[in-house]
Design an enzyme around this catalytic site. Structure first.
Site, short mmCIF file in Angstrom:
data_model
loop_
_atom_site.label_atom_id
_atom_site.label_comp_id
_atom_site.label_asym_id
_atom_site.label_seq_id
_atom_site.Cartn_x
_atom_site.Cartn_y
_atom_site.Cartn_z
N ARG A 1 -1.69 -6.03 -8.16
CA ARG A 1 -0.56 -6.92 -7.89
C ARG A 1 -0.49 -8.03 -8.93
NH1 ARG A 1 -3.03 -7.19 -2.37
NH2 ARG A 1 -4.12 -8.74 -3.54
N SER B 1 -2.93 -7.40 2.69
CA SER B 1 -3.40 -7.36 4.08
C SER B 1 -3.88 -8.73 4.52
CB SER B 1 -4.54 -6.34 4.22
OG SER B 1 -4.06 -5.04 4.01
N LYS C 1 -16.61 -6.75 5.98
CA LYS C 1 -15.38 -7.56 5.85
C LYS C 1 -14.88 -8.07 7.20
CE LYS C 1 -13.27 -5.77 1.64
NZ LYS C 1 -12.02 -5.19 1.10
N HIS D 1 0.84 -1.20 0.00
CA HIS D 1 0.00 0.00 0.00
C HIS D 1 0.87 1.25 0.00
CE1 HIS D 1 -3.15 -2.60 2.19
NE2 HIS D 1 -3.66 -2.35 0.99
#
Length: 167
Positions: free
Chosen positions: A102, A140, A53, A29
């Site tokens: 990514r 994460s 989430k 990030h």
């Protein structure tokens, strides 16, 4: 004065917004934030509440992690939000959304989100940035999993975040 000189006198203030749950913020990030800060005058980091989430860290903690990790990057501001990102961007006068990619699997999801955002507000542009190769695998989700099993994660998150977690 030529037209070129005239336009140079009027510098526009370019802003972008980079959103995420940042549960927690990672070096990947931070890589994207630094790249965006080199392109834009102001980068607003929008920390999503994202209760659906079920984040590991509270919204407050995640905002504090991002503030600590970005404190030395000029032009970066941090806000929390619990709305549609496009609505927040409109409210803040931002028309560029930054997203990190990514892998190819990220691209499909991010492309759909970019189109959805554009369908809500066609003035919104999405700019996709890739992290450096050393951060391409960091997410994460991976960091949370390592933390859950009491593994070594410190090399995957900014040192300021490790300090915040230790308090």
């Amino acid at each position: 004065m030529s037209n070129l000189e005239n336009t140079e006198c009027v510098k526009s203030h370019k802003k972008a917004i980079y959103s995420g749950t940042f549960d927690p913020i990672t070096n990947g990030h931070l890589d994207i934030i630094r790249r965006a800060a080199n392109i834009f005058d102001e980068v607003i980091i929008a920390v999503a509440k994202s209760e659906l989430k079920k984040p590991m860290f509270s919204h407050y903690e995640r905002e504090e992690f991002v503030i600590a990790a970005t404190k030395d990057i000029p032009g970066v501001k941090v806000v929390g939000f619990d709305t549609l990102l496009v609505d927040l961007a409109t409210q803040l006068g931002v028309n560029t959304i930054i997203r990190g990619l990514r892998a190819v699997s990220d691209f499909e999801f991010e492309l759909q989100m970019g189109y959805a955002n554009s369908s809500i507000n066609n003035k919104i542009e999405t700019l996709y940035l890739m992290p450096t190769l050393e951060n391409a695998f960091v997410s994460s989700t991976i960091v949370r999993e390592i933390i859950r099993f009491d593994g070594k994660f410190e090399h995957l998150v900014p040192k300021e975040v490790v300090k915040c977690m230790s308090l």
